[in-house]
Write a protein that holds these residues in place. Sequence first.
Motif, PDB file in Angstrom:
ATOM      1  N   GLN A 118       0.827  -1.207   0.000  1.00  0.00           N
ATOM      2  CA  GLN A 118       0.000   0.000   0.000  1.00  0.00           C
ATOM      3  C   GLN A 118       0.862   1.258   0.000  1.00  0.00           C
ATOM      4  N   THR A 119       0.411   2.269  -0.721  1.00  0.00           N
ATOM      5  CA  THR A 119       1.063   3.570  -0.702  1.00  0.00           C
ATOM      6  C   THR A 119       0.005   4.663  -0.622  1.00  0.00           C
ATOM      7  N   ASP A 120       0.353   5.765  -0.012  1.00  0.00           N
ATOM      8  CA  ASP A 120      -0.539   6.920   0.082  1.00  0.00           C
ATOM      9  C   ASP A 120      -0.028   8.076  -0.762  1.00  0.00           C
ATOM     10  N   THR A 152      -1.029   4.309 -13.173  1.00  0.00           N
ATOM     11  CA  THR A 152      -0.703   4.650 -11.785  1.00  0.00           C
ATOM     12  C   THR A 152       0.807   4.662 -11.595  1.00  0.00           C
ATOM     13  N   SER A 175      -1.121  12.338  -3.303  1.00  0.00           N
ATOM     14  CA  SER A 175      -1.666  11.724  -2.079  1.00  0.00           C
ATOM     15  C   SER A 175      -2.760  10.698  -2.363  1.00  0.00           C
ATOM     16  N   ASN A 176      -2.674  10.032  -3.500  1.00  0.00           N
ATOM     17  CA  ASN A 176      -3.647   8.978  -3.800  1.00  0.00           C
ATOM     18  C   ASN A 176      -3.252   7.675  -3.113  1.00  0.00           C
ATOM     19  N   ARG A 177      -4.205   7.082  -2.419  1.00  0.00           N
ATOM     20  CA  ARG A 177      -3.956   5.788  -1.762  1.00  0.00           C
ATOM     21  C   ARG A 177      -4.215   4.662  -2.753  1.00  0.00           C
ATOM     22  N   GLU A 190      -3.578   0.313  -3.268  1.00  0.00           N
ATOM     23  CA  GLU A 190      -3.177  -1.003  -2.762  1.00  0.00           C
ATOM     24  C   GLU A 190      -2.706  -1.823  -3.950  1.00  0.00           C
TER      25      GLU A 190
END
Length: 206
Positions: A73-75, A85, A164-166, A168
Amino acid sequence: MMMTLDPITLIVLVMLLVWIVQALRILLSQKRFTWKAGLNMIASCCLIVGAVGFFGTFLSMKLPNSFEWPVGQTDAAIILDEGTTIVPHEPSGRVQIYNDQLIFQRGWVVNGGGGPFKLTQGSDRNFYVHASRTDRTYLYDLNGNVLSTENLKSGQYSKISAASNRVEVPTPFYLKLFTSPIGPWLVAAFGMFLLFLTGEGRGKKA
């Protein structure tokens, strides 16, 4: 395309090999199954996992664009209009490109000097990498080419609002441990603790 074997990479590879050989020596030296031998076996596996995670983070910087480091996961991702992405992985200094189905396309090490960096969106087909350690902003296309470079003014990095897009990223459960260097370090420390308990780390035999 193979890994580039510069002197530093060669040293890291040797250190990784030595660590793994020592762990395997402990694993294979258990001649009878006792509780100590069982703990030594677990400890050996922990040491190998820790070594791969620790040294692998550096070695991933030398691997080709077709290599995918597990992200989880990244934010701080960038999501373009068509769904492409762009995902940062700061521990390895990489950015990785995924399609709209989050299937890996390519990845590379950014010009961040091995330090913190932030991503911001450019146009539909490029993005910016703002590197704290080099005090520069790099404009990349989606193939990893640097289109331009600009120096950051003093204190400017801290004022940049990163993407700042989350997201997974699909990651097999057995690779999730490697998404952060903290996991392998803790596993290796647990392995050393087990060796201390059994006496193997002090030269005693199971």
